[in-house]
Design a protein around this motif. Structure first.
Motif, PDB file in Angstrom:
ATOM      1  N   ASP A 106       0.857  -1.235  -0.139  1.00 37.93           N
ATOM      2  CA  ASP A 106       0.027  -0.040  -0.076  1.00 37.93           C
ATOM      3  C   ASP A 106       0.673   1.278  -0.056  1.00 37.93           C
ATOM      4  O   ASP A 106       0.472   2.377  -0.603  1.00 37.93           O
ATOM      5  N   ALA A 107       1.935   1.065   0.453  1.00 43.48           N
ATOM      6  CA  ALA A 107       2.914   2.515   0.826  1.00 43.48           C
ATOM      7  C   ALA A 107       3.212   2.949  -0.725  1.00 43.48           C
ATOM      8  O   ALA A 107       3.374   4.173  -0.731  1.00 43.48           O
ATOM      9  N   LEU A 108       3.475   1.791  -1.540  1.00 41.77           N
ATOM     10  CA  LEU A 108       4.191   1.891  -2.892  1.00 41.77           C
ATOM     11  C   LEU A 108       2.883   2.633  -3.802  1.00 41.77           C
ATOM     12  O   LEU A 108       3.184   2.745  -4.975  1.00 41.77           O
ATOM     13  N   THR A 109       1.793   2.804  -3.435  1.00 39.71           N
ATOM     14  CA  THR A 109       0.699   3.316  -4.174  1.00 39.71           C
ATOM     15  C   THR A 109       0.494   4.860  -4.063  1.00 39.71           C
ATOM     16  O   THR A 109      -0.301   5.458  -4.557  1.00 39.71           O
ATOM     17  N   ALA A 110       1.221   5.340  -2.942  1.00 39.44           N
ATOM     18  CA  ALA A 110       1.348   6.711  -2.622  1.00 39.44           C
ATOM     19  C   ALA A 110       1.676   7.273  -3.956  1.00 39.44           C
ATOM     20  O   ALA A 110       2.603   7.120  -4.787  1.00 39.44           O
ATOM     21  N   TYR A 111       1.046   8.576  -4.174  1.00 37.81           N
ATOM     22  CA  TYR A 111       1.604   9.374  -5.375  1.00 37.81           C
ATOM     23  C   TYR A 111       1.506   8.710  -6.972  1.00 37.81           C
ATOM     24  O   TYR A 111       1.927   8.891  -7.788  1.00 37.81           O
ATOM     25  N   ASN A 112       0.466   7.550  -6.468  1.00 34.06           N
ATOM     26  CA  ASN A 112       0.287   6.731  -7.763  1.00 34.06           C
ATOM     27  C   ASN A 112       1.545   6.190  -8.188  1.00 34.06           C
ATOM     28  O   ASN A 112       1.897   5.977  -9.447  1.00 34.06           O
ATOM     29  N   PHE A 113       2.611   5.842  -7.210  1.00 34.74           N
ATOM     30  CA  PHE A 113       3.919   5.576  -7.902  1.00 34.74           C
ATOM     31  C   PHE A 113       3.857   4.175  -8.615  1.00 34.74           C
ATOM     32  O   PHE A 113       4.570   4.106  -9.665  1.00 34.74           O
ATOM     33  N   ASN A 114       3.050   3.310  -8.110  1.00 33.98           N
ATOM     34  CA  ASN A 114       2.883   1.829  -8.942  1.00 33.98           C
ATOM     35  C   ASN A 114       2.629   2.052 -10.366  1.00 33.98           C
ATOM     36  O   ASN A 114       2.960   1.206 -11.001  1.00 33.98           O
ATOM     37  N   ALA A 115       1.814   3.214 -10.629  1.00 37.63           N
ATOM     38  CA  ALA A 115       1.169   3.380 -12.009  1.00 37.63           C
ATOM     39  C   ALA A 115       2.185   3.567 -12.967  1.00 37.63           C
ATOM     40  O   ALA A 115       2.154   3.425 -14.003  1.00 37.63           O
ATOM     41  N   GLY A 116       3.161   4.474 -12.248  1.00 38.19           N
ATOM     42  CA  GLY A 116       4.389   4.793 -13.365  1.00 38.19           C
ATOM     43  C   GLY A 116       5.512   4.152 -13.094  1.00 38.19           C
ATOM     44  O   GLY A 116       6.512   4.527 -13.735  1.00 38.19           O
ATOM     45  N   ASN A 302       5.038  10.755 -14.942  1.00 39.81           N
ATOM     46  CA  ASN A 302       5.553   9.224 -15.233  1.00 39.81           C
ATOM     47  C   ASN A 302       7.024   9.294 -15.276  1.00 39.81           C
ATOM     48  O   ASN A 302       7.985   8.473 -14.698  1.00 39.81           O
ATOM     49  N   VAL A 303       7.469  10.404 -15.679  1.00 42.63           N
ATOM     50  CA  VAL A 303       9.041  10.660 -15.690  1.00 42.63           C
ATOM     51  C   VAL A 303       9.633  10.932 -14.538  1.00 42.63           C
ATOM     52  O   VAL A 303      10.632  10.158 -14.339  1.00 42.63           O
ATOM     53  N   ASN A 304       9.060  11.562 -13.587  1.00 40.52           N
ATOM     54  CA  ASN A 304       9.492  11.751 -12.382  1.00 40.52           C
ATOM     55  C   ASN A 304       9.272  10.484 -11.374  1.00 40.52           C
ATOM     56  O   ASN A 304      10.398  10.100 -10.695  1.00 40.52           O
ATOM     57  N   ILE A 305       8.380   9.529 -11.648  1.00 36.60           N
ATOM     58  CA  ILE A 305       8.580   8.335 -10.902  1.00 36.60           C
ATOM     59  C   ILE A 305       9.582   7.434 -11.389  1.00 36.60           C
ATOM     60  O   ILE A 305      10.184   6.733 -10.584  1.00 36.60           O
ATOM     61  N   VAL A 306       9.841   7.501 -12.607  1.00 35.62           N
ATOM     62  CA  VAL A 306      10.760   6.605 -13.295  1.00 35.62           C
ATOM     63  C   VAL A 306      12.329   7.120 -12.811  1.00 35.62           C
ATOM     64  O   VAL A 306      12.952   6.311 -12.485  1.00 35.62           O
ATOM     65  N   ILE A 307      12.490   8.322 -12.528  1.00 35.37           N
ATOM     66  CA  ILE A 307      13.664   8.859 -12.008  1.00 35.37           C
ATOM     67  C   ILE A 307      13.839   8.372 -10.696  1.00 35.37           C
ATOM     68  O   ILE A 307      14.847   7.811 -10.012  1.00 35.37           O
ATOM     69  N   MET A 308      12.687   8.335  -9.689  1.00 34.95           N
ATOM     70  CA  MET A 308      12.793   7.911  -8.521  1.00 34.95           C
ATOM     71  C   MET A 308      13.111   6.584  -8.385  1.00 34.95           C
ATOM     72  O   MET A 308      13.978   5.905  -7.717  1.00 34.95           O
ATOM     73  N   GLU A 309      12.370   5.539  -9.103  1.00 39.63           N
ATOM     74  CA  GLU A 309      12.536   4.221  -9.229  1.00 39.63           C
ATOM     75  C   GLU A 309      14.026   3.797  -9.653  1.00 39.63           C
ATOM     76  O   GLU A 309      14.585   2.845  -9.001  1.00 39.63           O
TER      77      GLU A 309
END
Length: 512
Positions: A106-116, A302-309
């Motif tokens: 659940d924590a990784l659904t924050a900011y819709n992280f998992n979707a990106g 999505n670009v920002n999420i990929v950078i984080m990941e």
């Protein structure tokens, strides 16, 4: 993830359990059917509290009683654990697609992280886009070869950091010992920073880089903290431990910083200022898909999420693997000596080891394989989710079942490995076994469609860094400390770290 919930306040658990009892009466019963064997557990909670702080080890020991395919009820989450090469082969060869989805904490659904995200995304269109961009546009041999000089520069930086920290310790009356994991993480973090953004993010002149680094550390801690909402999905609505709220706050700070990096690049491109060498941010910004909104659309979010990941995956797992490998070499002086002798023969002492030297160093390669066999950074890989009811090895696995592959247990399976608990790189010298996903007795990066896309980069960095540490320094364990005193205790969070970080005294050996 620490599934034992041992660090959660008992009062919180009791209050939450009371709420769970109320909602359970409204939930439908689970599907009956033929399931793999496993411990019965206790009402409501199942086996949650039987797993302990190191669930991968508990599951490994349970395989001696229940066999290599294990079934657990973790709260309301059906979970199947795959624990040997034959059951892993069955999964990846015959059922890779129905088990290709993710069970997302659940924590990784924050900011819709998992979707990106690439690693946690639903198996579908956007995941395919990210996979293609990573494997065909970025993490390919051509691009890896173009960044060889970058990795060498970071090796020199790492050596300098270690020397400076040791000198500071001595000047302050200390022993000169350094905590190696710190410098391994900094090196890996700056490597990802350069591959993603063409810049060192950990520099005294870059306060935003330091803030980004600090936020990332908090996010990693939160992602590895136990969360009762993951075991009782209805509780996700109220987030009883505040995990998702805390994650959202820290991701917001990180996104704000990464957005500045992205905007800066966009402004430069509009002004006609392009990178001399294309980095991954350029690849992401240049991707247009079909030009329409849809599942493959690469938005700025999505670009920002990929950078984080990429910072999650590239920094944490790589530095952990290097620390485990170097720890094993210090605990086994005969193996350390063999790597040193191989380095002296292939490279000498007048220059620092380079990536091109690794192909002529079979014993070093064997050391890395043996390290990844015993110490996979993600011992249970990433959790999969069944997309449909599936017949698997004679059992009915219902849709929505969490599937875990215990790579840690597979690497210790006596049916696959002789003397499996011992560190013996020699076992690989006359072996064709690789960790590219085709040999199921060694799958630290997974296998199938969702194999870790970053393993070609990890392969290069882990070999080069271990070789650099062995070549550049002699290492003192401290007064009265013998190799066998170095412990191998584990601490499981998002990844499998050493419980007690390695601390050693460096003495410069090769002048570079």
């Amino acid at each position: 993830m620490e599934w034992a919930l041992s660090s959660v306040n008992p009062l919180t658990i009791a209050l939450t359990a009371g709420f769970v009892l109320l909602i359970l009466s409204f939930l439908k019963g689970k599907k009956s059917g033929n399931k793999p064997p496993g411990p019965k557990g206790i009402p409501i909670f199942g086996s949650m509290f039987q797993l302990g702080d190191l669930p991968h080890q508990t599951m490994y020991h349970w395989s001696k009683t229940y066999g290599p395919l294990l079934w657990l009820n973790l709260g309301q989450v059906n979970t199947m654990i795959v624990q040997n090469a034959s059951t892993a082969a069955e999964l990846f060869k015959k059922h890779d697609v129905p088990f290709a989805d993710r069970k997302v904490p659940d924590a990784l659904t924050a900011y819709n992280f998992n979707a990106g995200s690439l690693g946690m995304n639903t198996f579908g269109g956007h995941w395919r886009v990210l996979r293609r961009l990573c494997s065909m546009e970025f993490l390919v041999n051509k691009r890896m070869n173009e960044t060889t000089e970058l990795r060498m520069r970071l090796m020199h930086d790492m050596i300098r950091w270690i020397e400076e920290d040791s000198r500071t310790s001595l000047a302050q009356g200390g022993t000169g010992a350094v905590q190696l994991s710190r410098f391994l993480f900094l090196m890996a973090f700056n490597l990802v920073g350069n591959l993603m953004l063409s810049r060192d993010l950990l520099d005294a002149k870059d306060p935003e880089g330091k803030e980004f680094f600090d936020c990332m550390n908090v996010i990693l801690e939160l992602a590895g903290t136990p969360n009762i909402a993951d075991f009782f999905p209805a509780l996700k609505l109220i987030d009883p431990l505040g995990m998702k709220r805390n994650m959202t706050r820290n991701m917001t700070r990180t996104m704000k910083i990464s957005s500045k990096f992205v905007q800066e690049r966009l402004d430069n491109r509009k002004a006609g200022k392009f990178q001399e060498k294309k980095d991954f941010l350029d690849v992401l910004l240049e991707y247009e898909g079909d030009g329409k909104d849809g599942p493959d659309r690469m938005t700025e979010h999505n670009v920002n999420i990929v950078i984080m990941e990429m910072f999650f995956a590239g920094s944490e797992t790589t530095s952990i693997s290097i620390e485990w490998g170097f720890t094993e070499l210090l605990r086994n002086p005969h193996a350390f000596k063999k790597v040193r002798e191989e380095l002296d023969r292939v490279v000498g002492v007048n220059r620092l080891v380079e990536e091109k030297d690794v192909e002529n160093m079979p014993y070093l390669q064997a050391v890395v394989k043996e390290t990844l066999r015993l110490h996979p950074a993600l011992p249970l890989l990433l959790p999969r989710n069944t997309m449909e009811d599936t017949k698997y090895m004679g059992y009915l696995i219902p849709k929505g079942t969490q599937v875990l592959v215990n790579a840690w247990a597979i690497g210790r399976d006596p049916d696959s490995w002789e003397d499996p608990l011992s560190f013996k790189p020699e076992r690989f010298l006359k072996s064709s076994i690789e960790y590219k996903g085709q040999h199921f007795e060694l799958i630290p990066f997974g296998s199938g469609r969702r194999i870790c896309v970053g393993f070609p980069l990890a392969h290069r960095v882990v070999h080069l860094t271990i070789a650099t540490l062995v070549q550049a320094f002699d290492w003192d364990l401290g007064t009265g400390v013998k190799p066998e005193h170095i412990d191998l205790q584990e601490r499981l969070g998002l990844t499998l770290r050493k419980k007690n970080p390695l601390k050693v005294i460096p003495k410069k050996r090769v002048q570079v």
